[in-house]
Design an enzyme around this catalytic site. Structure first.
Site, PDB file in Angstrom:
ATOM      1  CG  ASP A 221      21.104  30.849  -3.421  1.00 58.79           C
ATOM      2  OD1 ASP A 221      19.961  31.314  -3.246  1.00 58.79           O
ATOM      3  OD2 ASP A 221      21.905  31.310  -4.259  1.00 58.79           O
ATOM      4  CD  GLN A 224      15.634  31.920  -9.346  1.00 60.79           C
ATOM      5  OE1 GLN A 224      14.456  31.738  -9.640  1.00 60.79           O
ATOM      6  NE2 GLN A 224      16.241  33.060  -9.592  1.00 60.79           N
ATOM      7  CB  CYS A 385      24.383  36.668 -11.259  1.00 63.30           C
ATOM      8  SG  CYS A 385      23.777  38.334 -11.422  1.00 63.30           S
TER       9      CYS A 385
HETATM   10  C1  LIG Z   1      18.573  36.165  -7.453  1.00 65.57           C
HETATM   11  C2  LIG Z   1      19.432  35.130  -6.855  1.00 65.57           C
HETATM   12  C3  LIG Z   1      20.296  35.432  -5.812  1.00 65.57           C
HETATM   13  C4  LIG Z   1      20.486  36.830  -5.279  1.00 65.57           C
HETATM   14  O1  LIG Z   1      19.313  37.387  -4.821  1.00 65.57           O
HETATM   15  P1  LIG Z   1      19.283  38.954  -4.485  1.00 65.57           P
HETATM   16  O2  LIG Z   1      17.843  39.219  -4.311  1.00 65.57           O
HETATM   17  O3  LIG Z   1      19.859  39.656  -5.681  1.00 65.57           O
HETATM   18  O4  LIG Z   1      20.072  39.149  -3.256  1.00 65.57           O
HETATM   19  C5  LIG Z   1      21.039  34.404  -5.266  1.00 65.57           C
HETATM   20  N1  LIG Z   1      20.933  33.161  -5.729  1.00 65.57           N
HETATM   21  C6  LIG Z   1      20.110  32.829  -6.738  1.00 65.57           C
HETATM   22  C7  LIG Z   1      20.024  31.406  -7.177  1.00 65.57           C
HETATM   23  C8  LIG Z   1      19.332  33.797  -7.340  1.00 65.57           C
HETATM   24  O5  LIG Z   1      18.533  33.481  -8.351  1.00 65.57           O
END
Ligand SMILES: *Cc1c(COP(=O)(O)O)cnc(C)c1O
Length: 427
Positions: A221, A224, A385
């Site tokens: 992921d 960031q 989140c």
């Molecule tokens: C913001 C974020 C997401 C989700 O990104 P979206 O643009 O809302 O789809 C996933 N992982 C991390 C670590 C984030 O900061």
């Protein structure tokens, strides 16, 4: 580092990147705002919520306008010049993204709505096809909901087991526990490259090697990390990488799934519709090649073009300069905030980006964010989140200041001054 040493280092860094000049490119943060709360900031908004979304430079806003004014047509269909031009720009944008993360081929870049959709795509299209009851997925305890819930849904559907790499008090992963999480049923590692709560940059390369030595693919992921540090998918050797355009100066509603060709080829589509097919009969269809197989329906053409403009803008500044500047700014922020009695940081990893989660005295994070707003400073308060992190830390929420290259040392001083005021106000 002593403060004197730090000041010297700062000066060198400021010579390489001038946030005051760059700010001029961003209408929303360079314009003067009405309202008493902006008085002490010289009439400007102090925007410190960049981990939620970043502001957009003129280059991106203009690219969107230019597309709609001059190039708008549907892609991959039209047999006229305008349609060709739209298609060309859309596909050039894919190449720009591929180069930015050093993907081998542009066809390894799938445009999505964002990081969330990119991860859901892998869970649906790869996970549904390749995982069976009893299989296991390794995640970490510091995942954003976007890299947790898709796997929970899949685990429920397929009867999978999720295992978690725990984090330590300082916001780093507990590697002594990693080896024991792998076993012969492990099928995937999905983890965040950089935490949106702690700011920790995880040492993913070592983990990827470890997983690959067991023939297990790894999804990163990068929501960031990609906006703030150089990310090279061939160097990291990750199998999937998900990120969003809007956290790196790009528009909302556009994101990227990078996948190694061998993985994308072996996946079935997860949404059906136009553009993703090769031939269609009433009862069956064959799939288009990658990446189109995963882009059903009319895509976010303007968004992709806007994202490419954001990447060109970032490249012009230089990602390494951005990283170095943000590191200096983060160090400065932590040094200055740390002078306040009653400050507590969540996440103090040595390898980190400019996401600073904190609390001050017993002030509730929501009260704090509201107070800072009254001072013209935008920060985030909440669980970011990542509710499992809050549960483990036994706190309801944190206040989070998150930085980007257009933030200044002066803005950090304004934040610290406002935090001092908050102490007086609430105590
Ligand atoms: C913001 C974020 C997401 C989700 O990104 P979206 O643009 O809302 O789809 C996933 N992982 C991390 C670590 C984030 O900061």
């Amino acid at each position: 580092m002593s403060e004197a040493q730090f000041q010297i280092k700062n000066k060198n860094i400021l010579r390489n990147l001038d946030p005051y000049k760059l700010r001029q490119d961003f209408p929303l943060i360079s314009k003067k705002l009405e309202g008493k709360k902006y008085n002490s900031n010289n009439g400007h908004l102090v925007y410190l919520d960049n981990a939620a979304t970043t502001q957009k430079p003129n280059a991106v806003i203009r690219a969107l306008m230019n597309y709609y004014e001059n190039d708008n047509a549907n892609v991959h269909r039209a047999l006229y010049e305008l349609g060709d031009r739209a298609t060309q720009k859309y596909e050039e944008s894919r190449k720009t993204v591929a180069q930015f993360i050093n993907a081998k081929h542009a066809r390894e870049i799938v445009f999505t709505r964002g990081a969330t959709e990119a991860i859901n795509l892998v869970a649906s299209a790869w996970g549904r096809k390749h995982l069976q009851a009893g299989d296991e997925i390794i995640l970490t305890e510091m995942e954003h909901h976007s890299n947790l819930i898709p796997w929970q849904l899949l685990a429920k559907e397929k009867k999978l087991t999720l295992r978690f790499i725990p984090f330590l008090n300082n916001g780093t992963l507990n590697f002594s526990r990693v080896k024991s999480l792998f076993n012969e049923r492990t099928r995937l590692v999905a983890m965040t490259h950089m935490s949106n709560v702690f700011g920790t940059i995880n040492p993913v390369r070592g983990l990827i090697r470890m997983a690959h030595s067991r023939c297990i693919p790894v999804l990163l992921d990068g929501a960031q990390s990609v906006p703030h540090i150089p990310v090279d998918v061939q160097y990291l050797d990750c199998d999937f990488l998900a990120f969003s355009g809007h956290k790196m100066c790009g528009p909302t509603g556009i994101g990227v799934l990078y996948g190694k060709q061998e993985y994308l080829d072996a996946m079935d589509p997860y949404q059906g519709g136009g553009d993703m097919i090769s031939s269609v009969w009433l009862e069956k269809a064959t799939w288009n090649e990658i990446p189109y197989k995963f882009e059903a329906g009319t895509p976010n053409i303007a968004g992709a073009i806007g994202l490419a403009a954001a990447i060109r803008y970032i490249n012009e500044i230089g990602m390494e300069k951005i990283t170095r500047y943000e590191q200096a700014l983060t160090t400065y922020a932590i040094l200055e905030m740390n002078k306040l009695p009653g400050i507590r940081f969540y996440g103090i990893a040595p390898e980190r980006g400019g996401v600073i989660s904190f609390s001050l005295d017993n002030i509730h994070p929501h009260d704090m964010a509201q107070f800072l707003d009254s001072q013209g400073i935008a920060v985030r308060a909440g669980h970011h989140c990542a509710q499992p992190i809050m549960r483990k830390l036994e706190i309801p929420a944190t206040t989070r200041a998150s930085l980007y290259f257009y933030n200044t040392f002066e803005e950090i001083d304004l934040l610290v001054a406002a935090l001092k005021k908050a102490k007086e106000f609430f105590n």
